[in-house]
Design a protein around this motif. Structure first.
Motif, PDB file in Angstrom:
ATOM      1  N   ASP A 414      11.796  19.057 -91.893  1.00 24.34           N
ATOM      2  CA  ASP A 414      10.892  19.610 -92.906  1.00 24.34           C
ATOM      3  C   ASP A 414      11.695  20.688 -93.622  1.00 24.34           C
ATOM      4  N   THR A 415      12.022  20.432 -94.893  1.00 25.15           N
ATOM      5  CA  THR A 415      12.982  21.283 -95.597  1.00 25.15           C
ATOM      6  C   THR A 415      12.280  22.193 -96.589  1.00 25.15           C
ATOM      7  N   THR A 419      13.240  25.298-106.646  1.00 27.25           N
ATOM      8  CA  THR A 419      14.087  25.108-107.823  1.00 27.25           C
ATOM      9  C   THR A 419      15.128  26.243-107.876  1.00 27.25           C
ATOM     10  N   ASP A 510       6.442  32.883-101.510  1.00 26.25           N
ATOM     11  CA  ASP A 510       5.728  32.128-100.478  1.00 26.25           C
ATOM     12  C   ASP A 510       5.297  33.043 -99.336  1.00 26.25           C
TER      13      ASP A 510
HETATM   14  O1  PRX Z   1       5.725  26.931-102.044  1.00 25.45           O
HETATM   15  C1  PRX Z   1       6.958  26.358-101.691  1.00 25.45           C
HETATM   16  C2  PRX Z   1       6.863  24.864-101.777  1.00 25.45           C
HETATM   17  O2  PRX Z   1       7.340  24.507-103.067  1.00 25.45           O
HETATM   18  C3  PRX Z   1       7.752  25.668-103.772  1.00 25.45           C
HETATM   19  C4  PRX Z   1       8.952  25.347-104.620  1.00 25.45           C
HETATM   20  O3  PRX Z   1       8.600  24.403-105.581  1.00 25.45           O
HETATM   21  P1  PRX Z   1       9.731  23.740-106.473  1.00 25.45           P
HETATM   22  O4  PRX Z   1      10.571  24.807-107.075  1.00 25.45           O
HETATM   23  O5  PRX Z   1       9.056  22.822-107.402  1.00 25.45           O
HETATM   24  O6  PRX Z   1      10.640  22.940-105.486  1.00 25.45           O
HETATM   25  C5  PRX Z   1      10.081  21.936-104.693  1.00 25.45           C
HETATM   26  C6  PRX Z   1      11.154  21.172-103.960  1.00 25.45           C
HETATM   27  C7  PRX Z   1      12.212  21.956-103.333  1.00 25.45           C
HETATM   28  C8  PRX Z   1       8.019  26.682-102.715  1.00 25.45           C
HETATM   29  O7  PRX Z   1       7.947  27.989-103.224  1.00 25.45           O
HETATM   30  N1  PRX Z   1       7.672  24.192-100.748  1.00 25.45           N
HETATM   31  C9  PRX Z   1       8.830  23.528-100.921  1.00 25.45           C
HETATM   32  N2  PRX Z   1       9.234  22.967 -99.759  1.00 25.45           N
HETATM   33  C10 PRX Z   1       8.321  23.297 -98.834  1.00 25.45           C
HETATM   34  C11 PRX Z   1       7.327  24.090 -99.457  1.00 25.45           C
HETATM   35  N3  PRX Z   1       6.287  24.592 -98.766  1.00 25.45           N
HETATM   36  C12 PRX Z   1       6.217  24.329 -97.452  1.00 25.45           C
HETATM   37  N4  PRX Z   1       7.111  23.571 -96.794  1.00 25.45           N
HETATM   38  C13 PRX Z   1       8.184  23.033 -97.427  1.00 25.45           C
HETATM   39  N5  PRX Z   1       9.040  22.277 -96.765  1.00 25.45           N
END
Ligand code: PRX
Length: 660
Positions: A414-415, A419, A510
């Motif tokens: 779970d990564t 962005t 987050d």
């Molecule tokens: O809230 C977190 C969530 O996606 C956000 C980032 O979104 P974006 O920039 O569109 O990138 C998404 C793909 C990398 C973060 O601030 N998020 C991303 N991965 C997770 C996550 N929340 C929980 N678990 C994850 N594995």
């Protein structure tokens, strides 16, 4: 915060890697110690090992002008060369780079030699259209090989790409083109989606026809959908015609490690998307490192499939740059998961013997709803590792993913990343970590994160707070295009600690909790950003779209819990006085949902719009979204004592429940 902390706290299932998996794993436990003892040296070694530098760097990190970082700054390299030619030169030209599958069932195989040849020609096409190093090129394409070829061709000549997701509207394209002053747009006539051709070039035409001058000189059009399109002579060019006459040889020139590679727009807390800027050497180092270690990549034998569209960061880092830098074989798929039938993804996995599969929890939850009989109809035995990204994965979805897609044995990573972070920051390493369903678990080697109180004190194990990255990392964003102030304010001001050695810490936006072992559980955004199907949307952006419609006086948007998409957009609008009787709430709903879709894109279309007569506001006029979220999620409304008018929530619920 969207996830229920209590239910997560009771999650006690544990999954240790099998001894066989561990024995053959790329990453071994000593990597953490090595990285911790000297993170900069660790990244420098990774970079030297994973990439080919034309001019080796001697300086690893320059943080003197924090938060503006420079990594490997005196080195020079060509990113596209690292993803292509060097694999061919090393004798891997015949290795498949992409098994591409179109939605209607057509397919294409591109080896590393093929992809290199295509990118060389495309680089020559770009040069012949006057594109030079540093120029911005917008890319608005479906998931076809030309999307990857375009990105790499832009990178190869040192230009900067700005990929715009194919679901975005003409307005969204135009604002991105204008913000970056793009000189060229690369698009297609259309692409296949849900069994039909969805037009793209007409949307680009609309974007460029909007009021005001723009910077675009040419539009390069790939033929894919074969739909009818209009043509602007002198401006528009067919991709296949330009490629047919292009020179085939192209020598990749090296650029500085900090040369801009791309801009990718993402939603923030204001109405205007931010152009996140990434540069070359550090970005490629961390995407390659994480791709290899998190996904346990054996480049000779694995088939990797990341289902993300190249319009998002996941597609940039784990379809294009990380996997290609590592010489991986991948699947690239054009369409949606359920067209032309609900088992389409599983059919693709069976056909290409996908061994590593990386997708988003929303997709997993929607497959759960349909039931296991669909995937059970396909041979998924090639799968040996599963990944999740984009939103918190609830333990039940995690278990289903492992049992049904991973035959009850495949490790799940779970990564967590963004962005802005460019590459994976928090994840299990599959041969090492004992997995906990629902937790992203541990920082990557070389990365240090913490969870702080609002005042900046570490919360310690067993408590929740705000997630921060405490030291700079190679693939970190280098800025917001054209807006250094916003860059500092958004990410670095909250936990600025003058006098401390790590004076600047990165605020991710987050919420997170550390369990008793110090493992990280992500709890969702703490700002006005929503996460719908793993896509980031801004409440402010949708509110400003709603109020731009003539029937709307005021609007408030919240992200409400949704069993499938994680969150869903729910809007509350007050209609203008002269409109109240002109529209029924159903009519207003329809008009406004399509308005948002046209202005931003279908992903931003609210699930529900409630027409109300008041919005809950504090005495200083701030909308209390928390209370609206209670309404949207059907909960008892929380504490209303800070409202300017405490009767407002009663008025809203009466109206929604039809008692007035
Ligand atoms: O809230 C977190 C969530 O996606 C956000 C980032 O979104 P974006 O920039 O569109 O990138 C998404 C793909 C990398 C973060 O601030 N998020 C991303 N991965 C997770 C996550 N929340 C929980 N678990 C994850 N594995």
């Amino acid at each position: 915060m969207s996830t229920n902390i209590d239910s997560l706290q009771h999650e006690t299932r544990r999954f240790a890697p099998s001894s066989e998996f561990s024995a053959n794993a790329v990453a071994t436990a000593e990597i953490y110690g090595r990285a911790a003892s000297d993170p900069e040296e660790f990244w420098a070694n990774q970079s030297r090992e994973l990439l080919q530098w034309e001019k080796p760097f001697t300086r690893t990190l320059d943080w003197d002008n924090a938060p503006f970082a420079k990594w490997f700054s005196d080195g020079r390299l060509n990113v596209a060369y690292n993803c292509l030619d060097r694999h061919v030169d090393a004798g891997h030209g015949d290795r498949v780079a992409f098994h591409w599958e179109g939605e209607p069932g057509d397919s294409r195989t591109l080896t590393y030699a093929d992809l290199t040849a295509e990118v060389k020609k495309a680089a020559n096409v770009l040069t012949s259209l006057g594109i030079r190093s540093g120029d911005r090129v917008a890319i608005y394409l479906p998931m076809i090989p030309e999307a990857v070829i375009s990105m790499l061709a832009v990178a190869r000549i040192g230009a900067v790409h700005s990929v715009i997701f194919g679901g975005f509207s003409a307005d969204s394209i135009r604002s991105r083109v204008d913000d970056a002053n793009a000189r060229l747009v690369i698009t297609a006539d259309g692409g296949w989606r849900k069994g039909k051709v969805s037009p793209l070039k007409p949307t680009v035409d609309d974007a460029l026809a909007k009021e005001g001058d723009h910077s675009v000189q040419n539009v390069l059009v790939v033929r894919r959908g074969e739909n009818a399109i209009e043509w602007t002579e002198g401006r528009d060019r067919w991709w296949h015609e330009e490629m047919a006459t292009a020179e085939t040889e192209h020598t990749a020139e090296a650029f500085d490690a900090e040369h801009p590679l791309f801009i990718l727009y993402t939603s923030g807390t204001t109405g205007k998307p931010k152009g996140i800027l990434h540069t070359s050497g550090g970005y490629l180092t961390q995407t390659a490192f994480t791709h290899k270690n998190v996904f346990d990549l054996k480049a000779e034998t694995d088939v990797f499939w990341c289902t993300a569209d190249v319009g998002w960061i996941t597609g940039h880092s784990y379809v294009v740059y990380g996997p290609l830098a590592n010489g991986a074989t991948q699947v690239l798929y054009e369409g949606t998961p359920d067209a032309p039938h609900p088992g389409r993804w599983w059919e693709v996995i069976e056909k290409y013997k996908v061994s590593i599969f990386y997708t988003a929890p929303t997709a997993i939850r929607s497959f759960m709803k349909t039931g296991r009989s669909v995937p059970d109809g396909f041979d998924l035995s090639s799968i040996r590792l599963l990944g999740s990204v984009g939103e918190p994965i609830n333990p039940e979805a995690w278990i289903w993913y492992r049992d049904v897609i991973g035959a009850g044995t495949a490790p799940i990573v779970d990564t967590w990343w963004q962005t802005e972070t460019g590459a994976i920051m928090v994840s299990a390493l599959p041969g090492i970590t004992t997995a906990k369903p629902g937790s992203a678990q541990v920082a990557m080697p070389g990365i240090t994160v913490d969870v702080l109180t609002d005042g900046g004190a570490p919360v310690g194990n067993g408590s929740g707070g705000l997630l921060v990255v405490t030291k700079p990392w190679p693939s970190m964003l280098r800025g917001i295009w054209g807006d250094p102030e916003r860059f500092i304010e958004t990410y670095w001001d909250k936990f600025d600690q003058p006098g401390a050695t790590n004076r600047r810490m990165y605020f991710a936006g987050d919420g997170a909790r550390l369990d008793e072992d110090g493992d990280i559980w992500l709890l969702g955004r703490v700002d006005d950003v929503m996460n719908v199907s793993g896509h980031r949307l801004s409440t402010a952006e949708i509110e400003s779209s709603l109020v731009s419609h003539p029937i709307v006086a005021e609007a408030a948007v919240v992200g409400a819990h949704d069993d499938t998409t994680g969150q869903a957009v729910v809007a509350f609008v007050i209609l203008r006085a002269d409109q109240e009787d002109a529209q029924t709430p159903e009519e207003a709903n329809g008009i406004l949902r399509s308005h948002v879709s046209e202005q931003i894109g279908a992903i931003a279309r609210p699930r529900q719009i409630f027409v109300v007569s008041e919005l809950p506001k504090t005495r200083s006029g701030k909308i209390m979204r928390r209370l609206l979220r209670d309404v949207a999620e059907g909960r008892e409304v929380g504490d209303t004592t800070t409202l300017a008018d405490t009767s407002v929530m009663q008025i809203i619920s009466d109206k929604l429940h039809g008692t007035t």
